[in-house]
Design a protein around this motif. Structure first.
Motif, PDB file in Angstrom:
ATOM      1  N   ILE A  81       2.113 -13.511   1.581  1.00  0.00           N
ATOM      2  CA  ILE A  81       3.032 -12.392   1.752  1.00  0.00           C
ATOM      3  C   ILE A  81       2.270 -11.096   1.521  1.00  0.00           C
ATOM      4  CG2 ILE A  81       5.158 -11.298   0.929  1.00  0.00           C
ATOM      5  CD1 ILE A  81       5.886 -14.117  -0.204  1.00  0.00           C
ATOM      6  N   GLY A  82       2.452 -10.155   2.399  1.00  0.00           N
ATOM      7  CA  GLY A  82       1.844  -8.840   2.214  1.00  0.00           C
ATOM      8  C   GLY A  82       2.720  -7.970   1.317  1.00  0.00           C
ATOM      9  N   LEU A  83       2.116  -7.288   0.377  1.00  0.00           N
ATOM     10  CA  LEU A  83       2.846  -6.421  -0.549  1.00  0.00           C
ATOM     11  C   LEU A  83       2.252  -5.022  -0.493  1.00  0.00           C
ATOM     12  CD1 LEU A  83       4.867  -5.953  -2.919  1.00  0.00           C
ATOM     13  CD2 LEU A  83       3.027  -6.676  -4.475  1.00  0.00           C
ATOM     14  N   SER A 125      -2.425  -1.051  -1.869  1.00  0.00           N
ATOM     15  CA  SER A 125      -1.884   0.154  -2.487  1.00  0.00           C
ATOM     16  C   SER A 125      -1.978   1.301  -1.501  1.00  0.00           C
ATOM     17  CB  SER A 125      -2.677   0.485  -3.764  1.00  0.00           C
ATOM     18  OG  SER A 125      -2.200   1.670  -4.343  1.00  0.00           O
ATOM     19  N   SER A 126      -0.895   2.083  -1.425  1.00  0.00           N
ATOM     20  CA  SER A 126      -0.857   3.225  -0.508  1.00  0.00           C
ATOM     21  C   SER A 126      -0.834   4.511  -1.335  1.00  0.00           C
ATOM     22  CB  SER A 126       0.396   3.141   0.376  1.00  0.00           C
ATOM     23  OG  SER A 126       0.504   4.265   1.212  1.00  0.00           O
ATOM     24  N   PRO A 127      -2.018   5.080  -1.644  1.00  0.00           N
ATOM     25  CA  PRO A 127      -2.085   6.241  -2.550  1.00  0.00           C
ATOM     26  C   PRO A 127      -1.235   7.429  -2.105  1.00  0.00           C
ATOM     27  CG  PRO A 127      -4.262   5.323  -2.174  1.00  0.00           C
ATOM     28  CD  PRO A 127      -3.348   4.656  -1.206  1.00  0.00           C
ATOM     29  N   GLN A 128      -1.216   7.709  -0.784  1.00  0.00           N
ATOM     30  CA  GLN A 128      -0.436   8.859  -0.318  1.00  0.00           C
ATOM     31  C   GLN A 128       1.056   8.595  -0.430  1.00  0.00           C
ATOM     32  OE1 GLN A 128      -2.984   7.577   1.485  1.00  0.00           O
ATOM     33  NE2 GLN A 128      -4.491   9.173   1.073  1.00  0.00           N
ATOM     34  N   GLY A 129       1.475   7.368  -0.161  1.00  0.00           N
ATOM     35  CA  GLY A 129       2.871   6.998  -0.317  1.00  0.00           C
ATOM     36  C   GLY A 129       3.804   7.537   0.741  1.00  0.00           C
ATOM     37  N   ASP A 130       3.281   8.224   1.774  1.00  0.00           N
ATOM     38  CA  ASP A 130       4.165   8.747   2.811  1.00  0.00           C
ATOM     39  C   ASP A 130       4.328   7.716   3.922  1.00  0.00           C
ATOM     40  OD1 ASP A 130       1.834   8.874   4.368  1.00  0.00           O
ATOM     41  OD2 ASP A 130       1.534  10.997   3.958  1.00  0.00           O
TER      42      ASP A 130
END
Length: 345
Positions: free
Chosen positions: A70-72, A104-109
């Motif tokens: 599963i991708g998280l 992890s998506s640091p920008q989060g947009d």
């Protein structure tokens, strides 16, 4: 009639409940996998027959192509809430014998999150789980149409079949109601980031609880979830003895307690403080922090159940009721404001 209804609505979790086994065991029986005891297999097969359960053709077609991964997608922060959700989802996935490939998506947009999703799709994951901390990302997630299931941990006032959440609106109302009934007022709110879905729902709960009781409020101020931002806001705000402060998370509340102490405002005699999360440190602060506990372990398990249902039964639509929270009363805002307090101005 009842049997017809069961045949139409039964899913893998219904079979598991009737057979007294896990949904993973049912899946192994359906896919003729080893390591299932004959007695257990017979019990599952009996439950399948009794419910007249049949996996959807789409799910059957996916079996041979599954990677059990599963991708998280997580936000690029170490905030307690998202980190706890990710940790507990990993526990639930491991219990279901799935691997988790986390990005992890640091920008989060929305653009950064979509890039993270594209990366996971290349890894041929069976499903994708998102921990959403931005309202724009939430809107983009709800509009996605992928070939694999996508499930999100995201707070919204409108239920969605693939969203799982803790009830932040009622959590906020319970915190404000407690401060009001304990004898504090007006009640100000130190909120989280303006585009965070949890923060948005907590603001809505704060406002509506005050409106329902015709209580006085103060201007709203946004922090960034950190103790430093709570300290700065409480240091600069015009806080009067008698007020209650509802803080959108415990770490900001820790900063608030420090600032109030420096200003000579006593907690809970002069000011009552309530946070949200019930972080491990909350019980050991001085004064100990009254807060609203969130069940992140249950959230992780429900996220995994949503994923399994989406993979095993892609045609099934199942909305989730937001998980309830629990107010934990401690010294920073007891059930009743202590007597001998300074008079409110």
């Amino acid at each position: 009639m009842a049997d017809d209804k069961a045949a139409r609505t039964a899913n893998i979790f219904d079979v598991a409940r009737l057979a007294g086994v896990s949904h993973q065991t049912v899946s192994r029986v359906l896919n003729n996998m080893p390591n299932v005891r004959p007695a257990t297999r017979a019990r599952v097969e009996q439950a399948i027959a009794q419910l007249r359960y049949s996996p959807s053709p789409a799910a059957r077609a996916l079996v041979t192509r599954r990677t059990r991964t599963i991708g998280l997608v997580t936000p690029g922060s170490v905030d307690y809430g998202p980190s706890s959700i990710a940790m507990n989802f990993n526990f639930a996935a491991r219990a279901a014998r799935y691997n988790v490939d986390a990005i992890s998506s640091p920008q989060g947009d929305a653009v950064a999150v979509r890039a993270a999703i594209d990366g996971l799709l290349k890894q041929r994951v069976d499903a994708i789980v998102l921990i959403v901390v931005d309202t724009e990302v939430l809107a983009s997630v709800q509009a996605l149409d992928l070939d694999i299931p996508i499930v999100a941990s995201a707070t919204t006032s409108r239920p969605h079949p693939r969203l799982v959440a803790i009830d932040q609106y009622r959590a906020a109302r319970s915190a404000v109601r407690h401060l009001r009934e304990a004898g504090y007022g007006p009640i100000r709110h130190i909120a989280g980031p303006a585009r965070n879905p949890d923060a948005v729902e907590r603001i809505r709960g704060w406002r509506e609880e005050l409106a329902s009781s015709r209580s006085e409020s103060t201007a709203l101020v946004h922090g960034d979830w950190s103790a430093e931002s709570g300290y700065r806001i409480a240091s600069e705000a015009d806080i009067a003895p008698g007020e209650g402060i509802f803080v959108a998370n415990d770490h900001m509340a820790i900063g608030v307690l420090s600032a109030l102490r420096e200003r000579g405002l006593r907690v809970p005699e002069d000011v009552g403080v309530v946070g949200i999360d019930d972080v491990p440190e909350a019980a050991f602060l001085y004064p100990s922090l009254t807060t609203v506990r969130q069940d992140f372990a249950a959230l992780g398990e429900i996220l995994m159940q949503k994923v399994l249902l989406a993979v095993e039964e892609p045609d099934t639509v199942s909305e989730s009721t937001p998980l309830p929270t629990r107010l934990v009363v401690r010294d920073s805002a007891p059930a009743e404001r202590p007597t001998g307090s300074r008079r409110s101005r």
